[in-house]
Scaffold this active site. Structure first.
Site, PDB file in Angstrom:
ATOM      1  N   HIS A 127       0.690  -1.241  -0.080  1.00  0.00           N
ATOM      2  CA  HIS A 127       0.004  -0.067  -0.012  1.00  0.00           C
ATOM      3  C   HIS A 127       0.780   1.138   0.022  1.00  0.00           C
ATOM      4  O   HIS A 127       0.514   2.403   0.401  1.00  0.00           O
ATOM      5  CB  HIS A 127      -0.904   0.036   1.254  1.00  0.00           C
ATOM      6  CG  HIS A 127      -1.805  -1.175   1.148  1.00  0.00           C
ATOM      7  ND1 HIS A 127      -2.658  -1.807   2.245  1.00  0.00           N
ATOM      8  CD2 HIS A 127      -2.183  -1.931   0.047  1.00  0.00           C
ATOM      9  CE1 HIS A 127      -3.410  -2.564   1.574  1.00  0.00           C
ATOM     10  NE2 HIS A 127      -3.196  -2.765   0.624  1.00  0.00           N
ATOM     11  N   GLY A 199      -0.939  -9.172  12.929  1.00  0.00           N
ATOM     12  CA  GLY A 199      -1.833  -7.738  13.059  1.00  0.00           C
ATOM     13  C   GLY A 199      -2.754  -7.372  11.895  1.00  0.00           C
ATOM     14  O   GLY A 199      -2.344  -6.185  11.484  1.00  0.00           O
TER      15      GLY A 199
END
Ligand code: APR
Length: 263
Positions: A127, A199
């Site tokens: 990203h 996570g």
């Protein structure tokens, strides 16, 4: 200190690491919350306070007020100001030093894996990252710090060369991911024999396809996360625990077993 069950599972993960040859670590925002960066869908996550629609590329381009809000958030240190790696990032950097890491595929834009000591060449940022700002008109790039400095006097900075819209170099909803990064990350995952997810809710595609590629190629899967993920049933080891203390226990077991020469 972990409880006995978590310790036992951390030791299991250490054994999987020592039995594996090509390890891919896949991280999401949950690895950085212990560095003070909020995640998106966890308790108090960003999307519980802000509208994800305001982070689509369409709305960023169409609405100057959305751009102003985002630059203001960044100027106030929303995501990038002097954040530091935490124990989970350092444990993964140690894995590389011990020769037990093929690569990291991360959805995060905070540069914390590199700051913790992992080689940038093995960190695949699906990203993008917030270290740079790009002009959507002429595609020139500037360090984020330079544009943040301009915010002291400008509410809505534009490109000095072409007056185009300036945008942080992170991938917004509705934008395609950097193709070369995605292809290499997918290739590495499909060649891995162990994928460790840390996570992430694993709900945003195409990023969340990376652990699927690993499993489809026969890799074992480890998931360390607070909260359920859609891939939990496929995990050889599933740890419902904090990234920092869990990865600290894992890397300590790896080093202990290596020092005994048992691997
Ligand atoms: N230890 C372990 N897990 C944690 C911790 C922690 N210290 N802190 C939070 N978590 C968990 C949360 O409970 C949640 O399940 O990490 C997960 C983070 O999930 P998301 O907030 O959905 O983040 P992520 O999976 O990275 O989101 C993917 O969505 O909004 C987009 O582009 C954004 O890259 C992001 C993508």
């Amino acid at each position: 200190m972990l409880n006995a069950d978590l310790e036992a599972m951390a030791e299991q993960v250490a054994e999987l690491i020592l039995e594996s040859k090509r390890i891919v670590v896949f991280t999401g925002a949950g690895i950085s919350t212990e560095s003070g960066i909020p995640d998106f869908r966890g308790k108090d996550g960003i999307w519980t306070k802000m509208d994800p629609e305001d982070f689509t590329i369409q709305r960023f381009i169409a609405r100057p007020e959305v751009r102003k809000m985002q630059w203001k958030m960044l100027a106030e240190g929303g995501l990038v100001k002097d954040v530091k790696p935490n124990a989970a990032h350092y444990a993964i950097a140690e894995l590389e030093k011990l020769g037990r890491l093929d690569c990291i595929v991360t959805q995060n834009i905070d540069n914390l894996h590199q700051l913790a000591g992992n080689s940038p060449g093995i960190v695949f940022e699906l990203h993008g990252n917030m270290q740079f700002v790009r002009c959507l008109g002429c595609h020139r790039r500037w360090p984020m710090a330079e544009i943040l400095a301009r915010l002291a006097v400008e509410e809505l900075p534009v490109c000095e060369h072409c007056r185009g819209i300036l945008k942080p170099d992170a991938v917004f909803f509705g934008e395609s991911l950097p193709q070369a990064v995605l292809s290499e990350a997918a290739r590495r995952a499909a060649q891995s024999d162990l994928c460790i997810v840390i996570g992430s809710t694993l709900v945003v595609y195409p990023a969340a396809q990376i652990p699927v590629y690993a499993c489809d190629a026969g890799a074992k899967l480890v998931i360390i996360n607070i909260g359920a993920t859609p891939m939990d049933s496929k995990a050889a080891v599933r740890i419902e625990g904090k990234a920092g203390e869990t990865m600290t226990a894992v890397i300590n077991y790896v080093k202990k077993k290596m020092s005994k020469g048992s691997y």
